[in-house]
Motif scaffolding. Structure first.
Motif, PDB file in Angstrom:
ATOM      1  N   LYS A  71      40.926  25.634  48.097  1.00 50.34           N
ATOM      2  CA  LYS A  71      42.130  24.827  47.827  1.00 50.34           C
ATOM      3  C   LYS A  71      42.767  25.201  46.491  1.00 50.34           C
ATOM      4  O   LYS A  71      43.981  25.396  46.407  1.00 50.34           O
ATOM      5  N   TYR A  72      41.976  25.279  45.448  1.00 53.47           N
ATOM      6  CA  TYR A  72      42.527  25.479  44.109  1.00 53.47           C
ATOM      7  C   TYR A  72      42.740  26.946  43.734  1.00 53.47           C
ATOM      8  O   TYR A  72      43.573  27.234  42.878  1.00 53.47           O
ATOM      9  N   LEU A  73      41.968  27.853  44.336  1.00 55.17           N
ATOM     10  CA  LEU A  73      42.015  29.241  43.854  1.00 55.17           C
ATOM     11  C   LEU A  73      42.492  30.261  44.877  1.00 55.17           C
ATOM     12  O   LEU A  73      42.604  31.440  44.553  1.00 55.17           O
ATOM     13  N   GLU A  74      42.791  29.824  46.082  1.00 56.43           N
ATOM     14  CA  GLU A  74      43.281  30.760  47.089  1.00 56.43           C
ATOM     15  C   GLU A  74      44.523  31.476  46.567  1.00 56.43           C
ATOM     16  O   GLU A  74      45.413  30.866  45.990  1.00 56.43           O
ATOM     17  N   ASN A  75      44.563  32.776  46.742  1.00 58.99           N
ATOM     18  CA  ASN A  75      45.631  33.665  46.275  1.00 58.99           C
ATOM     19  C   ASN A  75      45.639  33.890  44.765  1.00 58.99           C
ATOM     20  O   ASN A  75      46.314  34.785  44.291  1.00 58.99           O
ATOM     21  N   LYS A  76      44.867  33.112  44.007  1.00 55.74           N
ATOM     22  CA  LYS A  76      44.775  33.318  42.560  1.00 55.74           C
ATOM     23  C   LYS A  76      43.645  34.286  42.218  1.00 55.74           C
ATOM     24  O   LYS A  76      43.689  34.969  41.208  1.00 55.74           O
ATOM     25  N   ILE A  77      42.628  34.288  43.089  1.00 54.48           N
ATOM     26  CA  ILE A  77      41.490  35.193  42.911  1.00 54.48           C
ATOM     27  C   ILE A  77      41.139  35.828  44.252  1.00 54.48           C
ATOM     28  O   ILE A  77      41.498  35.303  45.306  1.00 54.48           O
ATOM     29  N   SER A  78      40.427  36.935  44.199  1.00 54.32           N
ATOM     30  CA  SER A  78      39.788  37.523  45.373  1.00 54.32           C
ATOM     31  C   SER A  78      38.295  37.362  45.166  1.00 54.32           C
ATOM     32  O   SER A  78      37.781  37.598  44.068  1.00 54.32           O
ATOM     33  N   ILE A  79      37.588  36.972  46.225  1.00 51.45           N
ATOM     34  CA  ILE A  79      36.150  36.720  46.125  1.00 51.45           C
ATOM     35  C   ILE A  79      35.385  37.906  46.714  1.00 51.45           C
ATOM     36  O   ILE A  79      35.602  38.294  47.854  1.00 51.45           O
ATOM     37  N   PHE A  80      34.484  38.448  45.905  1.00 52.26           N
ATOM     38  CA  PHE A  80      33.673  39.592  46.306  1.00 52.26           C
ATOM     39  C   PHE A  80      32.231  39.192  46.582  1.00 52.26           C
ATOM     40  O   PHE A  80      31.461  39.980  47.107  1.00 52.26           O
ATOM     41  N   GLY A  81      31.870  38.000  46.218  1.00 51.08           N
ATOM     42  CA  GLY A  81      30.537  37.489  46.492  1.00 51.08           C
ATOM     43  C   GLY A  81      30.379  36.113  45.880  1.00 51.08           C
ATOM     44  O   GLY A  81      31.069  35.767  44.926  1.00 51.08           O
ATOM     45  N   TYR A  82      29.471  35.320  46.473  1.00 47.51           N
ATOM     46  CA  TYR A  82      29.155  34.019  45.901  1.00 47.51           C
ATOM     47  C   TYR A  82      27.773  33.583  46.356  1.00 47.51           C
ATOM     48  O   TYR A  82      27.237  34.083  47.345  1.00 47.51           O
ATOM     49  N   CYS A  83      27.204  32.655  45.618  1.00 46.00           N
ATOM     50  CA  CYS A  83      25.958  32.015  45.993  1.00 46.00           C
ATOM     51  C   CYS A  83      25.931  30.643  45.326  1.00 46.00           C
ATOM     52  O   CYS A  83      26.194  30.530  44.122  1.00 46.00           O
ATOM     53  N   LEU A  84      25.648  29.622  46.124  1.00 49.75           N
ATOM     54  CA  LEU A  84      25.550  28.257  45.611  1.00 49.75           C
ATOM     55  C   LEU A  84      24.096  27.816  45.694  1.00 49.75           C
ATOM     56  O   LEU A  84      23.567  27.618  46.788  1.00 49.75           O
ATOM     57  N   MET A  85      23.445  27.693  44.542  1.00 52.06           N
ATOM     58  CA  MET A  85      22.083  27.183  44.474  1.00 52.06           C
ATOM     59  C   MET A  85      22.172  25.690  44.121  1.00 52.06           C
ATOM     60  O   MET A  85      23.252  25.202  43.795  1.00 52.06           O
ATOM     61  N   ASN A  86      21.073  24.973  44.158  1.00 51.69           N
ATOM     62  CA  ASN A  86      21.149  23.527  43.915  1.00 51.69           C
ATOM     63  C   ASN A  86      21.664  23.167  42.523  1.00 51.69           C
ATOM     64  O   ASN A  86      22.432  22.224  42.372  1.00 51.69           O
ATOM     65  N   ASN A  87      21.249  23.929  41.502  1.00 50.11           N
ATOM     66  CA  ASN A  87      21.641  23.553  40.146  1.00 50.11           C
ATOM     67  C   ASN A  87      22.595  24.545  39.472  1.00 50.11           C
ATOM     68  O   ASN A  87      22.906  24.396  38.297  1.00 50.11           O
ATOM     69  N   HIS A  88      23.057  25.551  40.209  1.00 56.33           N
ATOM     70  CA  HIS A  88      24.008  26.503  39.634  1.00 56.33           C
ATOM     71  C   HIS A  88      24.732  27.260  40.733  1.00 56.33           C
ATOM     72  O   HIS A  88      24.371  27.165  41.905  1.00 56.33           O
ATOM     73  N   PHE A  89      25.765  27.988  40.320  1.00 53.55           N
ATOM     74  CA  PHE A  89      26.498  28.816  41.282  1.00 53.55           C
ATOM     75  C   PHE A  89      26.887  30.131  40.619  1.00 53.55           C
ATOM     76  O   PHE A  89      26.928  30.233  39.391  1.00 53.55           O
ATOM     77  N   HIS A  90      27.168  31.119  41.455  1.00 57.79           N
ATOM     78  CA  HIS A  90      27.667  32.423  41.018  1.00 57.79           C
ATOM     79  C   HIS A  90      28.872  32.781  41.870  1.00 57.79           C
ATOM     80  O   HIS A  90      28.844  32.604  43.083  1.00 57.79           O
ATOM     81  N   LEU A  91      29.892  33.326  41.233  1.00 62.75           N
ATOM     82  CA  LEU A  91      31.049  33.874  41.931  1.00 62.75           C
ATOM     83  C   LEU A  91      31.318  35.268  41.376  1.00 62.75           C
ATOM     84  O   LEU A  91      31.231  35.476  40.160  1.00 62.75           O
ATOM     85  N   VAL A  92      31.633  36.194  42.238  1.00 63.02           N
ATOM     86  CA  VAL A  92      32.077  37.530  41.828  1.00 63.02           C
ATOM     87  C   VAL A  92      33.525  37.619  42.289  1.00 63.02           C
ATOM     88  O   VAL A  92      33.803  37.547  43.485  1.00 63.02           O
ATOM     89  N   ILE A  93      34.434  37.735  41.328  1.00 67.56           N
ATOM     90  CA  ILE A  93      35.857  37.616  41.651  1.00 67.56           C
ATOM     91  C   ILE A  93      36.694  38.695  40.972  1.00 67.56           C
ATOM     92  O   ILE A  93      36.242  39.357  40.039  1.00 67.56           O
ATOM     93  N   ARG A  94      37.934  38.816  41.437  1.00 63.26           N
ATOM     94  CA  ARG A  94      38.975  39.576  40.750  1.00 63.26           C
ATOM     95  C   ARG A  94      40.149  38.619  40.596  1.00 63.26           C
ATOM     96  O   ARG A  94      40.491  37.892  41.520  1.00 63.26           O
ATOM     97  N   LEU A  95      40.771  38.630  39.431  1.00 68.96           N
ATOM     98  CA  LEU A  95      41.948  37.793  39.209  1.00 68.96           C
ATOM     99  C   LEU A  95      43.174  38.427  39.827  1.00 68.96           C
ATOM    100  O   LEU A  95      43.429  39.604  39.621  1.00 68.96           O
ATOM    101  N   ASN A  96      43.946  37.619  40.563  1.00 77.34           N
ATOM    102  CA  ASN A  96      45.185  38.088  41.180  1.00 77.34           C
ATOM    103  C   ASN A  96      46.412  37.563  40.450  1.00 77.34           C
ATOM    104  O   ASN A  96      47.525  38.005  40.732  1.00 77.34           O
TER     105      ASN A  96
END
Length: 183
Positions: A40-65
């Motif tokens: 909702k908030y980041l569509e078209n603003k970033i491209s996502i190359f990978g992600y992982c949501l763990m219980n106490n943290h998250f990781h995103l691999v992105i490119r800014l658009n």
């Protein structure tokens, strides 16, 4: 820690965890909601190359658009909306995330490839869970033909092809070079 300035067309490792290491996801519904808010908030603003949501943290691999200010505000909106919903659901108050989300500029394609693998292997590193079956990482999106928000074609090209993508993920830690700092 001085925060990395985000720049359009650059790749980043974005990550954060719960304040004091607390869980930021209590269940699958929380993780699905986070991903929905991310879109909702980041569509078209970033491209996502990978992600992982763990219980106490998250990781995103992105490119800014788009420009840094717009992306930073969108991330702020994402985290605020998620924290408000999570706090309401779990009957808690106060900050949910550590103060600022962390961001590391990825300097080269080797780093980008290794980071994507690292992010997908996160469930194995933290809980000895089979990463190939982990529901809240982007790994399965690369193996599937279903519609996805991740940059499937670009990532598979980065690895050469799907076969090499899978091969690199199955090399245990040999593929991850110790000279890179991911967290």
């Amino acid at each position: 820690m001085k925060l990395e300035v985000l720049k359009k067309d650059y790749y980043y490792h974005i990550y954060n965890r719960g304040i004091n290491g607390t869980n930021i996801f209590e269940n699958d519904a929380n993780k699905l909601y986070f991903l929905k808010q991310l879109a909702k908030y980041l569509e078209n603003k970033i491209s996502i190359f990978g992600y992982c949501l763990m219980n106490n943290h998250f990781h995103l691999v992105i490119r800014l658009n788009t420009e840094e200010k717009e992306v930073t505000q969108a991330f702020s909106n994402l985290f605020n909306s998620y924290a408000k919903a999570f706090n309401k659901q779990t009957n808690r108050t106060g900050s949910l995330f550590e103060k600022h989300f962390k961001r590391i500029n990825l300097k080269d394609e080797n780093y980008l490839r290794r980071l994507i693998v690292y992010v997908h292997l996160n469930p194995r590193h933290h809980f000895d869970i089979d990463f190939t079956d982990f529901k809240f990482s982007s790994y399965q999106a690369f193996l599937s033909n279903r519609e996805t928000k991740v940059e499937r074609a670009e990532v598979l090209t980065l690895f050469g092809d799907l076969e090499n993508f899978i091969f690199c993920h199955n090399q245990k830690n040999e593929f991850l070079n110790e000279t890179y700092t991911f967290e």
